[in-house]
Design an enzyme around this catalytic site. Structure first.
Site, PDB file in Angstrom:
ATOM      1  N   SER A  95       0.814  -1.221   0.000  1.00 14.82           N
ATOM      2  CA  SER A  95       0.000   0.000   0.000  1.00 14.82           C
ATOM      3  C   SER A  95       0.837   1.257   0.000  1.00 14.82           C
ATOM      4  O   SER A  95       0.296   2.363   0.036  1.00 14.82           O
ATOM      5  CB  SER A  95      -0.896   0.023   1.237  1.00 14.82           C
ATOM      6  OG  SER A  95      -1.618  -1.156   1.323  1.00 14.82           O
ATOM      7  N   THR A 197      -1.866   2.976   4.115  1.00 19.47           N
ATOM      8  CA  THR A 197      -1.102   4.229   4.110  1.00 19.47           C
ATOM      9  C   THR A 197      -0.382   4.436   5.424  1.00 19.47           C
ATOM     10  O   THR A 197      -0.990   4.273   6.487  1.00 19.47           O
ATOM     11  CB  THR A 197      -2.098   5.400   3.933  1.00 19.47           C
ATOM     12  OG1 THR A 197      -2.727   5.263   2.672  1.00 19.47           O
ATOM     13  CG2 THR A 197      -1.422   6.753   4.049  1.00 19.47           C
ATOM     14  N   THR A 215       1.736   6.924   0.453  1.00 27.96           N
ATOM     15  CA  THR A 215       0.835   5.834   0.051  1.00 27.96           C
ATOM     16  C   THR A 215       0.920   5.574  -1.454  1.00 27.96           C
ATOM     17  O   THR A 215       1.330   6.461  -2.222  1.00 27.96           O
ATOM     18  CB  THR A 215      -0.625   6.208   0.391  1.00 27.96           C
ATOM     19  OG1 THR A 215      -1.464   5.077   0.218  1.00 27.96           O
ATOM     20  CG2 THR A 215      -1.134   7.341  -0.477  1.00 27.96           C
ATOM     21  N   ARG A 225      -6.088   9.353 -10.279  1.00 25.60           N
ATOM     22  CA  ARG A 225      -6.729   9.592  -8.982  1.00 25.60           C
ATOM     23  C   ARG A 225      -5.677   9.947  -7.919  1.00 25.60           C
ATOM     24  O   ARG A 225      -4.659   9.299  -7.799  1.00 25.60           O
ATOM     25  CB  ARG A 225      -7.504   8.348  -8.552  1.00 25.60           C
ATOM     26  CG  ARG A 225      -8.267   8.498  -7.231  1.00 25.60           C
ATOM     27  CD  ARG A 225      -7.504   7.984  -6.045  1.00 25.60           C
ATOM     28  NE  ARG A 225      -8.297   7.990  -4.821  1.00 25.60           N
ATOM     29  CZ  ARG A 225      -7.787   7.757  -3.606  1.00 25.60           C
ATOM     30  NH1 ARG A 225      -6.508   7.511  -3.463  1.00 25.60           N
ATOM     31  NH2 ARG A 225      -8.561   7.783  -2.543  1.00 25.60           N
ATOM     32  N   THR A 248      -5.991   7.848   7.492  1.00 21.63           N
ATOM     33  CA  THR A 248      -5.898   6.726   6.572  1.00 21.63           C
ATOM     34  C   THR A 248      -7.313   6.280   6.235  1.00 21.63           C
ATOM     35  O   THR A 248      -8.262   6.635   6.918  1.00 21.63           O
ATOM     36  CB  THR A 248      -5.070   5.575   7.201  1.00 21.63           C
ATOM     37  OG1 THR A 248      -4.946   4.520   6.241  1.00 21.63           O
ATOM     38  CG2 THR A 248      -5.701   5.033   8.456  1.00 21.63           C
ATOM     39  N   GLY A 249      -7.429   5.504   5.164  1.00 19.20           N
ATOM     40  CA  GLY A 249      -8.755   5.069   4.743  1.00 19.20           C
ATOM     41  C   GLY A 249      -9.170   5.741   3.452  1.00 19.20           C
ATOM     42  O   GLY A 249      -8.313   6.224   2.697  1.00 19.20           O
TER      43      GLY A 249
HETATM   44  N1  ASP Z   1      -5.970   7.405   2.276  1.00 20.48           N
HETATM   45  C1  ASP Z   1      -5.398   6.667   1.182  1.00 20.48           C
HETATM   46  C2  ASP Z   1      -5.980   7.150  -0.107  1.00 20.48           C
HETATM   47  O1  ASP Z   1      -7.174   7.413  -0.166  1.00 20.48           O
HETATM   48  C3  ASP Z   1      -5.611   5.200   1.245  1.00 20.48           C
HETATM   49  C4  ASP Z   1      -5.405   4.542   2.557  1.00 20.48           C
HETATM   50  O2  ASP Z   1      -5.158   5.123   3.581  1.00 20.48           O
HETATM   51  O3  ASP Z   1      -5.495   3.354   2.567  1.00 20.48           O
HETATM   52  O4  ASP Z   1      -5.274   7.188  -1.075  1.00 20.48           O
END
Ligand code: ASP
Length: 335
Positions: A95, A197, A215, A225, A248-249
């Site tokens: 990731s 991330t 990330t 994106r 994160t997320g």
């Molecule tokens: N926040 C990150 C993104 O949207 C992804 C992640 O944290 O897993 O790119």
């Protein structure tokens, strides 16, 4: 858990979310009627909670590298850069950086940002072929007049500054992507499983806070994106007077709410890091469809108090203090 998620309709939220206490700490800003706000002096007492390193997810090796940088007399900025470079270089961490899952067209594109105690910031988005986007972000901060460089321009800047161009798509990531292509109908799917991330915050021996976030973004995202992670105020924010936060997320939800800035701003207004993370996450829950999506916030304040909160269960973070490293499960909205 799915049943419970369905049960938690937005209309029922008001009754289910315990009210946050807004009166616990002194507000950081007092206002005089009709005049500009009067800043309350920043906290300057030395704290026992330093040096201190905290990062999203299960990242003891990253924290160890950050701690080593601090032990050598490095600044919080040096620490967070050294720390997040560990997963960036690790092909098993799919990731972040090298070995990260590609976009839906098979390209690994990276996002990263860094912020120091003076409020300086650097960021790269949609960067390809460079293993350590965090170091490019730091170079943007320190060697360019800008905060953010993107895509081809970021790559050209990296190459001009001595970074090596290399392939970041590992055989393992390529194999998974080709498998995904068979069933994906070529649609980007936001998911809660394939992310990790790393956001990291450190406090050095002088009490200064810095942060980094890096990330490869959502797996199999649309080409071009960019998520929250390289956006100052979304994936990361540091205000050395009060604290720092990272996220994160699902980046789309974090961006729409300026998540990390919000967490820090709430700390400025007197919330503890835990209260601030909860309030920022609940703001997403109240406004967005959060079914099957994950967002987690992590924060530390100037005194070295920390907090974390996520929408779904499963978010954890790694904390290193006084040479002891712990991986801790964050509290979550959905149990
Ligand atoms: N926040 C990150 C993104 O949207 C992804 C992640 O944290 O897993 O790119």
């Amino acid at each position: 858990m799915l049943d419970r998620r369905r049960f938690l309709t937005l209309s029922s939220l008001a009754g289910l979310i315990p009210p946050l206490s807004f009166g616990l700490a002194k507000p950081a800003i007092s206002t005089n009627k009709g005049n500009a706000p009067t800043p309350v002096p920043s906290i300057t007492e030395p704290s026992a909670n330093r040096p201190f390193v905290i990062s999203t997810w299960n990242q003891p090796k990253a924290n160890a590298a950050a701690q080593a940088a601090l032990n050598k007399g490095g600044s919080a900025l040096d620490a967070v850069e050294a720390g997040v470079k560990v997963p960036e270089a690790d092909p098993e961490d799919m990731s972040v950086g090298y070995g990260g899952r590609p976009d839906r067209d098979g390209h690994v594109t990276l996002d990263a940002c860094i912020m120091d105690e003076k409020g300086n910031a650097g960021s790269v988005t949609f960067l390809e072929h460079i293993k350590h986007p965090i170091s490019v972000a730091r170079a943007v901060m320190e060697k360019s007049p800008h905060v953010m460089l993107s895509g081809e321009g970021a790559l050209a800047f990296a190459l001009a500054n001595g970074f090596k161009k290399e392939s970041l798509l590992t055989p393992k990531a390529e194999k998974e992507w080709r498998e995904w292509l068979k069933t994906a109908k070529y649609k980007p799917v936001a998911n809660i499983e394939r992310h990790d991330t790393i956001g990291m915050l450190a406090i050095d021996s002088k009490g200064n806070i810095s942060g980094a976030c890096t990330t490869s973004g959502l797996a199999y995202k649309m080409r071009g994106r960019v998520g929250d992670s390289p956006i100052i105020g979304a994936g990361l924010f540091v205000d050395n007077e009060f604290g720092g936060a990272c996220a994160t997320g699902l980046g789309e939800l974090v961006m729409r709410t300026c998540g990390s800035f919000l967490v820090v701003e709430l700390m400025r207004q007197g919330r503890t890091p835990q209260q601030a993370c909860e309030e920022a996450a609940l703001r997403i829950v109240k406004k967005q469809d959060f079914t099957d999506i994950q967002v987690g916030f992590l924060a530390v304040n100037k005194q070295g108090e920390y907090g974390a909160f996520s929408i779904q269960t499963g978010f954890n973070y790694t904390m290193t203090l006084n040479k002891v490293t712990q991986v801790i499960d964050a509290k979550s909205y959905l149990k």
